[in-house]
Design an enzyme around this catalytic site. Sequence first.
Site, PDB file in Angstrom:
ATOM      1  N   SER A  80       0.930  -1.517   0.272  1.00  0.00           N
ATOM      2  CA  SER A  80       0.013   0.349  -0.570  1.00  0.00           C
ATOM      3  C   SER A  80       0.988   1.345  -0.214  1.00  0.00           C
ATOM      4  CB  SER A  80      -0.962  -0.090   1.297  1.00  0.00           C
ATOM      5  OG  SER A  80      -1.865  -1.510   1.388  1.00  0.00           O
TER       6      SER A  80
HETATM    7  N1  SAH Z   1      -0.147  -5.309   3.809  1.00  0.00           N
HETATM    8  C1  SAH Z   1       0.721  -5.661   2.814  1.00  0.00           C
HETATM    9  C2  SAH Z   1       0.245  -5.400   1.960  1.00  0.00           C
HETATM   10  C3  SAH Z   1      -1.134  -6.267   1.548  1.00  0.00           C
HETATM   11  S1  SAH Z   1      -1.790  -6.489  -0.566  1.00  0.00           S
HETATM   12  C4  SAH Z   1       1.948  -5.064   2.675  1.00  0.00           C
HETATM   13  O1  SAH Z   1       2.258  -3.996   3.446  1.00  0.00           O
HETATM   14  O2  SAH Z   1       2.471  -5.680   1.253  1.00  0.00           O
HETATM   15  C5  SAH Z   1      -2.905  -8.125  -0.215  1.00  0.00           C
HETATM   16  C6  SAH Z   1      -2.425  -9.520   0.409  1.00  0.00           C
HETATM   17  O3  SAH Z   1      -3.833  -9.431   0.846  1.00  0.00           O
HETATM   18  C7  SAH Z   1      -1.889  -9.307  -1.013  1.00  0.00           C
HETATM   19  O4  SAH Z   1      -1.202 -10.066  -1.009  1.00  0.00           O
HETATM   20  C8  SAH Z   1      -3.382 -10.778  -0.761  1.00  0.00           C
HETATM   21  O5  SAH Z   1      -2.626 -11.847  -1.341  1.00  0.00           O
HETATM   22  C9  SAH Z   1      -3.543 -11.190   0.651  1.00  0.00           C
HETATM   23  N2  SAH Z   1      -4.792 -11.166   1.300  1.00  0.00           N
HETATM   24  C10 SAH Z   1      -6.327 -11.484  -0.093  1.00  0.00           C
HETATM   25  N3  SAH Z   1      -7.183 -11.915   0.516  1.00  0.00           N
HETATM   26  C11 SAH Z   1      -6.944 -12.237   1.752  1.00  0.00           C
HETATM   27  C12 SAH Z   1      -7.024 -13.621   2.711  1.00  0.00           C
HETATM   28  N4  SAH Z   1      -8.456 -14.288   2.204  1.00  0.00           N
HETATM   29  N5  SAH Z   1      -6.250 -13.992   3.659  1.00  0.00           N
HETATM   30  C13 SAH Z   1      -5.299 -13.909   4.275  1.00  0.00           C
HETATM   31  N6  SAH Z   1      -5.005 -12.614   3.136  1.00  0.00           N
HETATM   32  C14 SAH Z   1      -5.563 -12.059   2.224  1.00  0.00           C
END
Ligand code: SAH
Length: 229
Positions: A80
Amino acid sequence: MTLIIISILFSIINCVPQDDKYESLRKNMVEQQIENRGITNQPTLDAMKKVPRHKFVPPNSIERAYNDRPLPIGYGQTISQPYIVAYMTAAINLKSGQKVLEIGTGSGYQAAVLSEIVDEVYTIEIITELYNSSNKRLDKLKCENVFCRNSDGYFGWEEFAPFDAIVVTAAAEYIPPSLIKQLKDGGKMIIPVGSPYLTQMLVLVEKKGEEIFTTSLLPVRFVPFTRGN
Ligand code: SAH
């Protein structure tokens, strides 16, 4: 001997070393992109000045790590924008001693920021490759109070519940009931809610006894919250 004691103390006090050449870029990022936009929560500002964001992005993005934007991290996912990480962290008003759950580890950056403020961070990632790489990265950076898991975050992490706060970093169409259940009385959750691939609303959820209060805070765009098989 003294050196060993100093370095042990250093790694206990700080999750990551601060004295690197990106420190001034990081300071500018916090001042210009975060403080200038009105975020005043001191623990958030301090944490974002410490965590080396350039170590959470792919090698070809290192020079853009402190820019005012999200960046791709592979597998169609993104780290993000710094302002959004700060906004979400500040919105749940964290304190030391607390225990936080994050859904969507991705690069591990948000988890590392949280780990600078609270005592324990539990983070769940659904994509195995991202779980593996972020788990390794957080270990290497000595974020010893972050615990990673490879599963569908829809169900939360029952074993360590209840949590003081929950941060969801993928856009859900509705607030998963198990996450509400795993929030402490008085706890706060921040979650982007809305259609995947469209603009969503960042919602603050507060649990007070049996009651749930929601406040819509900010329009955002997150990658979709996906479901395991
Ligand atoms: N917090 C992260 C940004 C992540 S983007 C950072 O600081 O880099 C969102 C993430 O959520 C992705 O990696 C995606 O694979 C994950 N995601 C999506 N659905 C999910 C679920 N049901 N359970 C766990 N992770 C999930």
